[in-house]
Design a protein around this motif. Structure first.
Motif, mmCIF file in Angstrom:
data_model
loop_
_atom_site.group_PDB
_atom_site.id
_atom_site.type_symbol
_atom_site.label_atom_id
_atom_site.label_comp_id
_atom_site.label_asym_id
_atom_site.label_seq_id
_atom_site.Cartn_x
_atom_site.Cartn_y
_atom_site.Cartn_z
ATOM 1 N N ILE A 210 63.050 -53.111 -95.397
ATOM 2 C CA ILE A 210 62.045 -54.170 -95.282
ATOM 3 C C ILE A 210 61.842 -54.550 -93.819
ATOM 4 C CG2 ILE A 210 61.611 -56.607 -95.780
ATOM 5 C CD1 ILE A 210 62.847 -56.131 -98.527
ATOM 6 N N GLY A 211 62.941 -54.626 -93.060
ATOM 7 C CA GLY A 211 62.809 -54.925 -91.639
ATOM 8 C C GLY A 211 61.971 -53.886 -90.917
ATOM 9 N N ASN A 212 62.209 -52.614 -91.237
ATOM 10 C CA ASN A 212 61.414 -51.534 -90.626
ATOM 11 C C ASN A 212 59.964 -51.602 -91.077
ATOM 12 O OD1 ASN A 212 63.668 -50.539 -89.301
ATOM 13 N ND2 ASN A 212 64.186 -49.113 -90.947
ATOM 14 N N ALA A 213 59.760 -51.933 -92.360
ATOM 15 C CA ALA A 213 58.397 -52.022 -92.894
ATOM 16 C C ALA A 213 57.613 -53.135 -92.203
ATOM 17 C CB ALA A 213 58.435 -52.262 -94.396
ATOM 18 N N LEU A 214 58.241 -54.258 -91.992
ATOM 19 C CA LEU A 214 57.563 -55.372 -91.328
ATOM 20 C C LEU A 214 57.203 -55.021 -89.893
ATOM 21 C CD1 LEU A 214 59.692 -58.357 -92.687
ATOM 22 C CD2 LEU A 214 57.298 -57.852 -93.224
ATOM 23 N N GLN A 215 58.104 -54.324 -89.207
ATOM 24 C CA GLN A 215 57.798 -53.896 -87.845
ATOM 25 C C GLN A 215 56.641 -52.911 -87.831
ATOM 26 O OE1 GLN A 215 61.317 -52.414 -85.959
ATOM 27 N NE2 GLN A 215 62.369 -54.388 -85.968
ATOM 28 N N TYR A 321 44.860 -48.772 -93.087
ATOM 29 C CA TYR A 321 45.148 -49.718 -94.173
ATOM 30 C C TYR A 321 46.094 -49.098 -95.200
ATOM 31 C CZ TYR A 321 44.554 -51.726 -98.783
ATOM 32 O OH TYR A 321 44.796 -52.226 -100.050
ATOM 33 N N GLY A 322 45.882 -47.801 -95.512
ATOM 34 C CA GLY A 322 46.735 -47.135 -96.499
ATOM 35 C C GLY A 322 48.202 -47.151 -96.065
ATOM 36 N N LYS A 323 48.453 -46.935 -94.782
ATOM 37 C CA LYS A 323 49.834 -46.965 -94.280
ATOM 38 C C LYS A 323 50.421 -48.379 -94.373
ATOM 39 C CE LYS A 323 49.076 -43.167 -91.016
ATOM 40 N NZ LYS A 323 49.063 -42.777 -89.581
ATOM 41 N N ILE A 324 49.574 -49.357 -94.006
ATOM 42 C CA ILE A 324 50.043 -50.744 -94.082
ATOM 43 C C ILE A 324 50.349 -51.117 -95.527
ATOM 44 C CG2 ILE A 324 49.351 -53.146 -93.763
ATOM 45 C CD1 ILE A 324 47.738 -52.278 -91.338
ATOM 46 N N THR A 330 56.402 -51.949 -100.524
ATOM 47 C CA THR A 330 57.873 -51.945 -100.511
ATOM 48 C C THR A 330 58.410 -53.365 -100.367
ATOM 49 O OG1 THR A 330 57.912 -49.743 -99.501
ATOM 50 C CG2 THR A 330 59.903 -51.086 -99.278
ATOM 51 N N ILE A 331 57.744 -54.146 -99.521
ATOM 52 C CA ILE A 331 58.195 -55.517 -99.282
ATOM 53 C C ILE A 331 57.898 -56.405 -100.486
ATOM 54 C CG2 ILE A 331 57.875 -57.539 -97.821
ATOM 55 C CD1 ILE A 331 57.056 -55.573 -95.577
ATOM 56 N N LEU A 332 56.661 -56.372 -100.941
ATOM 57 C CA LEU A 332 56.254 -57.262 -102.024
ATOM 58 C C LEU A 332 56.964 -56.940 -103.333
ATOM 59 C CD1 LEU A 332 52.419 -57.382 -101.229
ATOM 60 C CD2 LEU A 332 54.139 -59.143 -100.749
ATOM 61 N N GLY A 333 57.387 -55.678 -103.489
ATOM 62 C CA GLY A 333 58.107 -55.305 -104.707
ATOM 63 C C GLY A 333 59.568 -55.721 -104.687
ATOM 64 N N SER A 334 60.039 -56.209 -103.556
ATOM 65 C CA SER A 334 61.456 -56.590 -103.438
ATOM 66 C C SER A 334 61.628 -58.072 -103.145
ATOM 67 C CB SER A 334 62.107 -55.772 -102.316
ATOM 68 O OG SER A 334 61.926 -54.391 -102.512
ATOM 69 N N VAL A 335 60.617 -58.853 -103.481
ATOM 70 C CA VAL A 335 60.656 -60.277 -103.159
ATOM 71 C C VAL A 335 61.840 -60.968 -103.846
ATOM 72 C CG1 VAL A 335 59.437 -62.462 -103.462
ATOM 73 C CG2 VAL A 335 58.199 -60.462 -102.644
ATOM 74 N N ARG A 336 62.108 -60.585 -105.100
ATOM 75 C CA ARG A 336 63.202 -61.246 -105.822
ATOM 76 C C ARG A 336 64.539 -61.042 -105.117
ATOM 77 N NH1 ARG A 336 63.560 -60.316 -112.147
ATOM 78 N NH2 ARG A 336 61.577 -61.427 -111.894
ATOM 79 N N GLN A 337 64.820 -59.783 -104.736
ATOM 80 C CA GLN A 337 66.080 -59.520 -104.020
ATOM 81 C C GLN A 337 66.120 -60.236 -102.674
ATOM 82 O OE1 GLN A 337 64.142 -57.335 -105.650
ATOM 83 N NE2 GLN A 337 65.213 -55.380 -105.984
ATOM 84 N N LEU A 338 64.943 -60.304 -102.020
ATOM 85 C CA LEU A 338 64.872 -61.006 -100.746
ATOM 86 C C LEU A 338 65.177 -62.493 -100.901
ATOM 87 C CD1 LEU A 338 61.747 -59.409 -99.020
ATOM 88 C CD2 LEU A 338 64.110 -59.342 -98.224
ATOM 89 N N VAL A 339 64.646 -63.081 -101.971
ATOM 90 C CA VAL A 339 64.891 -64.501 -102.215
ATOM 91 C C VAL A 339 66.381 -64.753 -102.440
ATOM 92 C CG1 VAL A 339 64.507 -66.400 -103.835
ATOM 93 C CG2 VAL A 339 62.582 -64.990 -103.074
ATOM 94 N N THR A 340 67.031 -63.871 -103.221
ATOM 95 C CA THR A 340 68.470 -64.028 -103.482
ATOM 96 C C THR A 340 69.284 -63.860 -102.207
ATOM 97 O OG1 THR A 340 68.108 -63.116 -105.706
ATOM 98 C CG2 THR A 340 70.377 -63.258 -104.944
ATOM 99 N N ALA A 341 68.891 -62.857 -101.409
ATOM 100 C CA ALA A 341 69.594 -62.644 -100.142
ATOM 101 C C ALA A 341 69.387 -63.825 -99.204
ATOM 102 C CB ALA A 341 69.108 -61.357 -99.484
ATOM 103 N N ARG A 342 68.169 -64.370 -99.218
ATOM 104 C CA ARG A 342 67.893 -65.545 -98.385
ATOM 105 C C ARG A 342 68.738 -66.731 -98.831
ATOM 106 N NH1 ARG A 342 68.186 -69.308 -96.061
ATOM 107 N NH2 ARG A 342 66.627 -70.710 -95.178
ATOM 108 N N GLU A 343 68.918 -66.907 -100.122
ATOM 109 C CA GLU A 343 69.747 -67.998 -100.618
ATOM 110 C C GLU A 343 71.208 -67.815 -100.203
ATOM 111 O OE1 GLU A 343 69.038 -67.914 -104.776
ATOM 112 O OE2 GLU A 343 67.142 -69.042 -104.665
#
Length: 376
Positions: A210-215, A321-324, A330-343
């Motif tokens: 996710i970090g790489n994807a955001l960059q 746009y297709g690459k973005i 990848t990011i939006l599909g992992s929001v739940r895990q991200l929320v748990t990790a953030r907690e």
């Protein structure tokens, strides 16, 4: 014993001779009194002979009776010969040296034990702060942060456990009962922090991806912005209709906002829910607008363009746009895990300050016991 008997006989003869010289006109009753004294002395000599016979004196040596001048009176030790006093004092000195050695060993052992505990507490204090910092960096997908997070978690957990139950590998003994209450307050916080850190570590691959994807999104949004500005310029040069100019301007704005959402999506403060929603909506709008400008869209009122140069720029924009979009999915599909990790990271951060205070209090208590005093 033969020599002793001869000595006894000679002693009697000498006493008689002395008595005769001193009192030649003694009476019969005085002579009989002298005989009684001689007999008493003989009995005393026989008892002495028996005692010295059992003492195994070397042949030819005779133990002479001690006179008052041979005895020395010492306070607490009584009246004895100098040799006996020296022997007793030597024994007492030896016992005192043994006691001193034992006391010194105990004091040094106590000092070393407390020094190890102070060092372990200081290490725990440092690692607790390092853990909080590493957890925040790991949440952003920083790969070097994960080994640091693991190391800090292991050292912190092991050190506090050693303070509580002891650890031979750290040469660490449990703290005293007086300090155990403080450790009991620290241990649950450390255990909770360790569990949160372990969860973040278990999400290592996802967080790095996710970090790489955001960059990637942040960088590609710059490319998208340049292409969108080119499309806008071409539409102006061709005197396009208002809807087409508005659509081209919207692509410029969406390119900028997608990059901003990517930068704000995940920060040291955690996951930004607004950025999550905004990124998804902007990507959908970008797709519809770019395709409408290229091929037309009844919904948006766009006729499409036939200009080869404009079509080429819009096609390149759609490719970016297709690459973005692939990275964003990848990011939006992992929001739940991200929320748990953030907690988990937020919990570790919230615990870090109380943990620091408790560890500093424990370190202060132990440091006060680190001398050679026996009160530790």
């Amino acid at each position: 014993q033969g020599l002793t008997t001869m000595s006894f006989v000679n002693s009697i003869e000498n006493q008689f001779q002395t008595h005769s010289r001193a009192a030649p006109d003694v009476t019969l009753s005085g002579a009989m009194g002298g005989a009684d004294r001689v007999e008493a002395m003989a009995a005393s000599e026989r008892a002495a002979a028996d005692d010295f016979g059992d003492s195994q004196l070397p042949p030819g040596e005779v133990d002479l009776p001690l006179s008052g001048a041979d005895l020395l009176s010492v306070p607490l030790l009584g009246r004895r010969t100098p040799a006996q006093h020296l022997r007793i004092l030597a024994i007492l000195l030896g016992l005192a040296l043994v006691a001193l050695a034992l006391a010194t060993f105990f004091a040094l052992n106590q000092a070393n034990r407390v020094a190890q505990q102070v060092a372990a507490t200081g290490q725990s204090l440092m690692q607790s702060q390092r853990l909080a910092k590493s957890a925040a960096q790991a949440l952003l997908g920083s790969e070097p942060a994960f080994p640091e997070l693991k190391d800090s978690t292991d050292v912190l957990t092991k050190s506090v456990r050693g303070l509580k139950t002891g650890d031979a590998s750290l040469q660490l003994a449990p703290v005293t009962a007086a300090d155990m209450a403080q450790v009991e307050k620290i241990a649950p916080v450390v255990e909770r922090t360790g569990k949160n850190a372990q969860f973040i570590l278990s999400q290592k691959n996802l967080l790095i991806a996710i970090g790489n994807a955001l960059q990637t999104i942040s960088h590609q949004s710059v490319d998208a912005l340049n292409l969108a500005q080119n499309v806008e310029t071409l539409e102006l040069e061709q005197h396009a209709r208002t809807l087409e100019l508005s659509a081209a301007s919207r692509l410029v704005m969406l390119s900028q906002r997608i990059g901003k959402s990517a930068n704000e999506f995940l920060t040291s403060k955690g996951l930004n829910p607004d950025a999550v929603v905004q990124l998804g909506a902007d990507l959908d709008a970008f797709r519809d607008t770019s395709k409408g400008l290229l091929d037309g869209s009844a919904l948006l009122g766009l006729p499409g363009t036939n200009d080869p140069q404009t079509r080429a720029q819009i096609s390149a924009l759609i490719k970016v746009y297709g690459k973005i979009r692939a990275q964003a999915d990848t990011i939006l599909g992992s929001v739940r895990q991200l929320v748990t990790a953030r907690e988990a990271q937020g919990s570790s951060k919230a615990d870090s300050e109380p943990l620091r205070r408790e560890l500093e209090a424990l370190q202060s208590r132990l440091s006060s016991q680190s001398g050679l005093g026996l009160g530790a």
